[in-house]
Design a protein around this motif. Structure first.
Motif, PDB file in Angstrom:
ATOM      1  N   GLY A  34       0.563  -1.420   0.037  1.00 34.78           N
ATOM      2  CA  GLY A  34      -0.034   0.151  -0.175  1.00 34.78           C
ATOM      3  C   GLY A  34       0.834   1.296  -0.208  1.00 34.78           C
ATOM      4  O   GLY A  34       1.099   2.047  -0.753  1.00 34.78           O
ATOM      5  N   ALA A  35       1.951   1.165   1.102  1.00 35.90           N
ATOM      6  CA  ALA A  35       3.288   2.024   0.892  1.00 35.90           C
ATOM      7  C   ALA A  35       3.641   2.624  -0.343  1.00 35.90           C
ATOM      8  O   ALA A  35       3.094   4.417  -0.782  1.00 35.90           O
ATOM      9  CB  ALA A  35       3.912   1.855   1.725  1.00 35.90           C
ATOM     10  N   LEU A  36       3.025   1.646  -1.433  1.00 31.65           N
ATOM     11  CA  LEU A  36       4.206   1.573  -3.077  1.00 31.65           C
ATOM     12  C   LEU A  36       3.476   2.996  -3.838  1.00 31.65           C
ATOM     13  O   LEU A  36       3.302   3.526  -4.124  1.00 31.65           O
ATOM     14  CB  LEU A  36       4.402   0.423  -3.665  1.00 31.65           C
ATOM     15  N   TYR A  37       1.973   2.309  -3.751  1.00 32.38           N
ATOM     16  CA  TYR A  37       0.545   3.086  -4.178  1.00 32.38           C
ATOM     17  C   TYR A  37       0.382   4.449  -3.398  1.00 32.38           C
ATOM     18  O   TYR A  37       0.216   5.192  -4.378  1.00 32.38           O
ATOM     19  CB  TYR A  37      -0.978   2.703  -3.652  1.00 32.38           C
ATOM     20  N   ASP A  50      -1.139  14.262 -13.295  1.00 30.91           N
ATOM     21  CA  ASP A  50      -2.878  14.267 -13.241  1.00 30.91           C
ATOM     22  C   ASP A  50      -2.653  13.072 -12.575  1.00 30.91           C
ATOM     23  O   ASP A  50      -2.755  12.457 -13.839  1.00 30.91           O
ATOM     24  CB  ASP A  50      -3.689  14.911 -15.376  1.00 30.91           C
ATOM     25  N   LEU A  51      -3.370  12.470 -11.850  1.00 27.64           N
ATOM     26  CA  LEU A  51      -3.781  11.053 -11.483  1.00 27.64           C
ATOM     27  C   LEU A  51      -4.382  10.320 -12.235  1.00 27.64           C
ATOM     28  O   LEU A  51      -4.924   9.097 -11.915  1.00 27.64           O
ATOM     29  CB  LEU A  51      -4.567  11.312  -9.806  1.00 27.64           C
ATOM     30  N   ASP A  52      -5.310  11.403 -13.513  1.00 31.58           N
ATOM     31  CA  ASP A  52      -5.840   9.895 -14.139  1.00 31.58           C
ATOM     32  C   ASP A  52      -5.355   9.936 -15.213  1.00 31.58           C
ATOM     33  O   ASP A  52      -5.462   8.732 -16.603  1.00 31.58           O
ATOM     34  CB  ASP A  52      -7.382  10.971 -14.701  1.00 31.58           C
ATOM     35  N   ASP A  53      -3.467  10.363 -15.560  1.00 30.82           N
ATOM     36  CA  ASP A  53      -2.867   9.613 -16.997  1.00 30.82           C
ATOM     37  C   ASP A  53      -2.744   9.109 -16.531  1.00 30.82           C
ATOM     38  O   ASP A  53      -1.500   8.642 -15.921  1.00 30.82           O
ATOM     39  CB  ASP A  53      -1.935  11.232 -17.224  1.00 30.82           C
ATOM     40  N   ALA A  54      -3.039   7.179 -16.858  1.00 31.78           N
ATOM     41  CA  ALA A  54      -2.358   6.701 -16.574  1.00 31.78           C
ATOM     42  C   ALA A  54      -0.894   6.421 -17.081  1.00 31.78           C
ATOM     43  O   ALA A  54       0.219   5.791 -16.529  1.00 31.78           O
ATOM     44  CB  ALA A  54      -2.944   5.244 -17.217  1.00 31.78           C
ATOM     45  N   ALA A  96      -6.890   7.839  -0.465  1.00 36.94           N
ATOM     46  CA  ALA A  96      -8.494   8.381  -1.082  1.00 36.94           C
ATOM     47  C   ALA A  96      -7.150   8.331  -2.904  1.00 36.94           C
ATOM     48  O   ALA A  96      -7.458   7.554  -3.565  1.00 36.94           O
ATOM     49  CB  ALA A  96      -8.907   9.301  -1.069  1.00 36.94           C
ATOM     50  N   ASP A  97      -6.070   9.095  -2.185  1.00 38.71           N
ATOM     51  CA  ASP A  97      -4.889   8.953  -4.030  1.00 38.71           C
ATOM     52  C   ASP A  97      -4.978   8.092  -4.825  1.00 38.71           C
ATOM     53  O   ASP A  97      -4.460   7.465  -5.296  1.00 38.71           O
ATOM     54  CB  ASP A  97      -4.324  10.140  -3.737  1.00 38.71           C
ATOM     55  N   ALA A  98      -4.147   6.913  -3.409  1.00 38.16           N
ATOM     56  CA  ALA A  98      -3.649   5.743  -4.068  1.00 38.16           C
ATOM     57  C   ALA A  98      -4.359   4.706  -4.189  1.00 38.16           C
ATOM     58  O   ALA A  98      -4.175   4.097  -5.455  1.00 38.16           O
ATOM     59  CB  ALA A  98      -3.460   4.924  -2.560  1.00 38.16           C
ATOM     60  N   SER A  99      -5.990   4.586  -3.824  1.00 40.47           N
ATOM     61  CA  SER A  99      -6.372   4.106  -4.365  1.00 40.47           C
ATOM     62  C   SER A  99      -7.029   4.336  -5.742  1.00 40.47           C
ATOM     63  O   SER A  99      -6.949   3.401  -6.570  1.00 40.47           O
ATOM     64  CB  SER A  99      -7.880   4.205  -3.288  1.00 40.47           C
ATOM     65  N   ARG A 100      -6.983   5.581  -6.415  1.00 37.16           N
ATOM     66  CA  ARG A 100      -7.473   6.318  -7.363  1.00 37.16           C
ATOM     67  C   ARG A 100      -6.327   5.373  -8.420  1.00 37.16           C
ATOM     68  O   ARG A 100      -6.357   5.419  -9.234  1.00 37.16           O
ATOM     69  CB  ARG A 100      -7.508   8.256  -7.316  1.00 37.16           C
ATOM     70  N   VAL A 101      -5.405   6.009  -8.068  1.00 30.85           N
ATOM     71  CA  VAL A 101      -3.803   4.704  -9.234  1.00 30.85           C
ATOM     72  C   VAL A 101      -3.426   3.785  -8.927  1.00 30.85           C
ATOM     73  O   VAL A 101      -3.462   3.131  -9.679  1.00 30.85           O
ATOM     74  CB  VAL A 101      -2.238   6.202  -8.448  1.00 30.85           C
ATOM     75  N   GLU A 181     -15.204  -0.350  -1.748  1.00 28.62           N
ATOM     76  CA  GLU A 181     -15.498   0.303  -3.292  1.00 28.62           C
ATOM     77  C   GLU A 181     -15.536  -0.322  -4.367  1.00 28.62           C
ATOM     78  O   GLU A 181     -15.241  -0.638  -4.878  1.00 28.62           O
ATOM     79  CB  GLU A 181     -17.045   0.995  -3.251  1.00 28.62           C
ATOM     80  N   ARG A 182     -14.083   1.298  -4.346  1.00 25.84           N
ATOM     81  CA  ARG A 182     -12.968   1.567  -5.170  1.00 25.84           C
ATOM     82  C   ARG A 182     -12.606  -0.097  -5.361  1.00 25.84           C
ATOM     83  O   ARG A 182     -12.202  -0.029  -7.095  1.00 25.84           O
ATOM     84  CB  ARG A 182     -12.707   3.236  -4.877  1.00 25.84           C
TER      85      ARG A 182
END
Ligand code: DC
Length: 224
Positions: A34-37, A50-54, A96-101, A181-182
C-alpha cells in the motif's frame, strides 16, 4: 524458493500491524505494498501529474526515488527523494489518491517487479490487496484479513486520535466504505480473497489472537 506469507484485506482490518509483528516474529522481510501506491500518488501530485493520466502516473511509479530504512525505535522510515514522508503517506487524502492510481492497470504493472524484488531469504510477509491473487500467487500461506466496516472505522479513529490527529468517525466510515468499493470493483486485481486463502474475521479478535492464529498456520505448513 523463498517462502511468502500474503496478508490481504480491506483498509483498517489490522493487516498493517499484523504484518509488521509477523515479520518481526519470524525475522522475515516486510512488503507494505500500500505504501508503494501511496508513494506513487504522492510523488505524482508533487510533480503536478494528472492522477487520471495512466501513462504519466505509471512513469512516476517506475521511477520512484524511494528508500526504506529501519527506524531507530523499530518500524521503517520511508524516504521520498531523501525526505521522510511517513506521516504524509498515512493521511486519508493520500489513501484516497492511492486507491485512484491503484485502479490504473499501467501503474499496477509498473509496480509488479518492484514488489516481487522484496522476496528475499529467509522469507517475506507481504501486506496488500492482491498479494495472494496477483503478486505472489505461489505463496505457501495466504491470509485474507477482514473486519466489519464499523470496527475498521473505530480502529482507524483510535489510531488517528493516538497520533493526535482529529477525526470524525462518520466521515471515516464513509471514506473507508468508498475506498473498499473502489478497490473491490476495479477491473484489475480487485480486492478479493485468493481461492486458497484462509479468511480471518478480526472483528471480535485482538491483535495477539490474530497473530497467534497466523503463526499456528505457518507452523502447520512448516514455514516457521
Ligand atoms: O493498504 P493501504 O491503505 O496503504 O493502501 C492504499 C491504497 O492502495 C488502497 O486503497 C488500495 C491500494 N492498494 C492496492 O490496490 N493494492 C495493494 N496491493 C495495496 C494497496
Amino acid at each position: 524458493m523463498t517462502p511468502v506469507i500474503t496478508l490481504d484485506g480491506p483498509g483498517g482490518s489490522g493487516k498493517g500491524t499484523i504484518a509488521r509483528l509477523l515479520a518481526e516474529r519470524l525475522g522475515w522481510h516486510l512488503l507494505d505494498s500500500g505504501a508503494l501506491y501511496r508513494l506513487t500518488a504522492l510523488a505524482a501530485r508533487r510533480a503536478g501529474v494528472d492522477l487520471d493520466d495512466a501513462r504519466a502516473v505509471a512513469e512516476v511509479a517506475r521511477n520512484l526515488p524511494v528508500r526504506f530504512e529501519p527506524a531507530k525505535g523499530g518500524g521503517t522510515r520511508i524516504l521520498l527523494d531523501g525526505e521522510e514522508v511517513g506521516a504524509e503517506l498515512r493521511t486519508e487524502a493520500c489513501g484516497a489518491d492511492a486507491s485512484r492510481v491503484a485502479a490504473l492497470p499501467e501503474v499496477r504493472e509498473a509496480l509488479l517487479e518492484r514488489q516481487r524484488a522484496f522476496r528475499r531469504p529467509p522469507g517475506l510477509v507481504a501486506d496488500g490487496r492482491d498479494m495472494g491473487t496477483v503478486v505472489f500467487p505461489d505463496a505457501p500461506l495466504k491470509v485474507y484479513l477482514t473486519a466489519s466496516l464499523e470496527e475498521r472505522a473505530r480502529r482507524r479513529y483510535n489510531q488517528l486520535k493516538e497520533q493526535g490527529v482529529s477525526a470524525n468517525i462518520h466521515s471515516l466510515l464513509q471514506e473507508l466504505a468508498d475506498r473498499d468499493e473502489r478497490d473491490a470493483k476495479r477491473e484489475v486485481a480487485p480486492l478479493r480473497p485468493a481461492e486458497d486463502a484462509v479468511v480471518l474475521d478480526s472483528t471480535e479478535l485482538g491483535i495477539d489472537e490474530v497473530l497467534q492464529r497466523i503463526l499456528d498456520l505457518a507452523r502447520e505448513r512448516n514455514l516457521a
